[in-house]
Write a protein that holds these residues in place. Structure first.
Motif, mmCIF file in Angstrom:
data_model
loop_
_atom_site.group_PDB
_atom_site.id
_atom_site.type_symbol
_atom_site.label_atom_id
_atom_site.label_comp_id
_atom_site.label_asym_id
_atom_site.label_seq_id
_atom_site.Cartn_x
_atom_site.Cartn_y
_atom_site.Cartn_z
ATOM 1 N N PRO A 1 0.829 -1.207 0.000
ATOM 2 C CA PRO A 1 0.000 0.000 0.000
ATOM 3 C C PRO A 1 0.863 1.256 0.000
ATOM 4 C CG PRO A 1 -0.054 -1.077 2.137
ATOM 5 C CD PRO A 1 0.703 -1.966 1.226
ATOM 6 N N ARG A 2 0.323 2.295 -0.593
ATOM 7 C CA ARG A 2 1.002 3.587 -0.611
ATOM 8 C C ARG A 2 0.949 4.169 0.796
ATOM 9 N NH1 ARG A 2 -0.186 8.855 -0.959
ATOM 10 N NH2 ARG A 2 -2.420 8.539 -0.958
ATOM 11 N N ARG A 3 2.042 4.755 1.241
ATOM 12 C CA ARG A 3 2.096 5.359 2.567
ATOM 13 C C ARG A 3 2.336 6.856 2.447
ATOM 14 N NH1 ARG A 3 2.482 1.646 6.516
ATOM 15 N NH2 ARG A 3 3.267 -0.403 5.992
ATOM 16 N N ASN B 1 -6.570 -4.398 11.692
ATOM 17 C CA ASN B 1 -7.302 -3.550 10.769
ATOM 18 C C ASN B 1 -7.761 -4.380 9.573
ATOM 19 O OD1 ASN B 1 -8.138 -0.816 9.884
ATOM 20 N ND2 ASN B 1 -6.861 -1.379 8.154
ATOM 21 N N GLN C 1 -9.978 -2.805 7.295
ATOM 22 C CA GLN C 1 -10.402 -1.808 6.318
ATOM 23 C C GLN C 1 -9.430 -1.778 5.146
ATOM 24 O OE1 GLN C 1 -13.089 0.350 6.129
ATOM 25 N NE2 GLN C 1 -12.253 0.928 4.154
ATOM 26 N N PRO C 2 -9.901 -2.034 3.929
ATOM 27 C CA PRO C 2 -8.980 -1.973 2.788
ATOM 28 C C PRO C 2 -8.562 -0.532 2.488
ATOM 29 C CG PRO C 2 -11.161 -2.767 2.106
ATOM 30 C CD PRO C 2 -11.232 -2.445 3.563
ATOM 31 N N TRP C 3 -7.266 -0.347 2.228
ATOM 32 C CA TRP C 3 -6.726 0.960 1.862
ATOM 33 C C TRP C 3 -5.991 0.802 0.546
ATOM 34 C CZ3 TRP C 3 -8.603 4.785 4.555
ATOM 35 C CH2 TRP C 3 -9.007 4.567 5.863
ATOM 36 N N ASP C 4 -6.241 1.692 -0.376
ATOM 37 C CA ASP C 4 -5.551 1.703 -1.664
ATOM 38 C C ASP C 4 -5.631 0.368 -2.386
ATOM 39 O OD1 ASP C 4 -4.805 4.379 -1.442
ATOM 40 O OD2 ASP C 4 -3.037 3.855 -0.263
ATOM 41 N N ASP D 1 -5.699 -2.633 -1.206
ATOM 42 C CA ASP D 1 -5.105 -3.776 -0.504
ATOM 43 C C ASP D 1 -6.080 -4.232 0.567
ATOM 44 O OD1 ASP D 1 -3.595 -5.656 0.793
ATOM 45 O OD2 ASP D 1 -1.849 -4.373 1.056
ATOM 46 N N ASP D 2 -6.637 -5.428 0.414
ATOM 47 C CA ASP D 2 -7.660 -5.889 1.351
ATOM 48 C C ASP D 2 -7.131 -6.868 2.399
ATOM 49 O OD1 ASP D 2 -7.261 -8.027 -0.298
ATOM 50 O OD2 ASP D 2 -9.371 -8.331 -0.785
#
Length: 136
Positions: free
Chosen positions: A5-7, A72, A74-77, A79-80
């Protein structure tokens, strides 16, 4: 394999800059008060223990125990994959804690009191401190 994921990266300048760039040599550092030896985190301009105003970044062992955590989902960007957000307590000082990600273990393997060691995600010039299960 999906890309990581992008940070959003922290600033490398200012009073906390040392903390985000220190991992280049593989050592975790915290400010340590010159007057009383208390380790200070998060970085601040005075020692909360004695009020001293002189502190410099000094290395610690990088060994910690897991104080608390959450998983966590919650998918971000895109990434699930679930991941662990933990609060670790460094062995050098009671109450010296850091919020970080726990890596190298699946969420169902993580437990309170788990022995951990620091590792760094190299995003030059930023080196994010993460913790993984201790190998000893």
């Amino acid at each position: 394999m999906s890309p990581p994921p992008r940070r959003v990266l922290p600033p490398t300048e200012g009073p906390t800059g040392f903390f985000w760039t220190m991992g280049e040599d593989g050592q975790l550092r915290f400010l340590q008060c010159d007057a009383c030896g208390y380790r200070i985190h998060p970085p601040t301009s005075y020692c909360p223990e004695c009020g001293g105003r002189e502190a410099v970044p000094r290395p610690v062992s990088g060994c910690a125990t897991l104080y608390s955590f959450t998983v966590n989902h919650q998918p971000w960007d895109g990434d699930d994959r679930p991941y662990v957000i933990g609060v670790v307590e460094l062995v050098e000082q009671a109450g010296l804690r850091l919020m970080t990600n726990i890596v190298g273990a699946s969420p169902d393997e993580v437990y309170i009191g788990m022995p951990l060691e620091v590792t760094f995600d190299d995003l030059d010039p930023v080196h994010l401190p993460f913790f993984r299960p201790r190998s000893t």
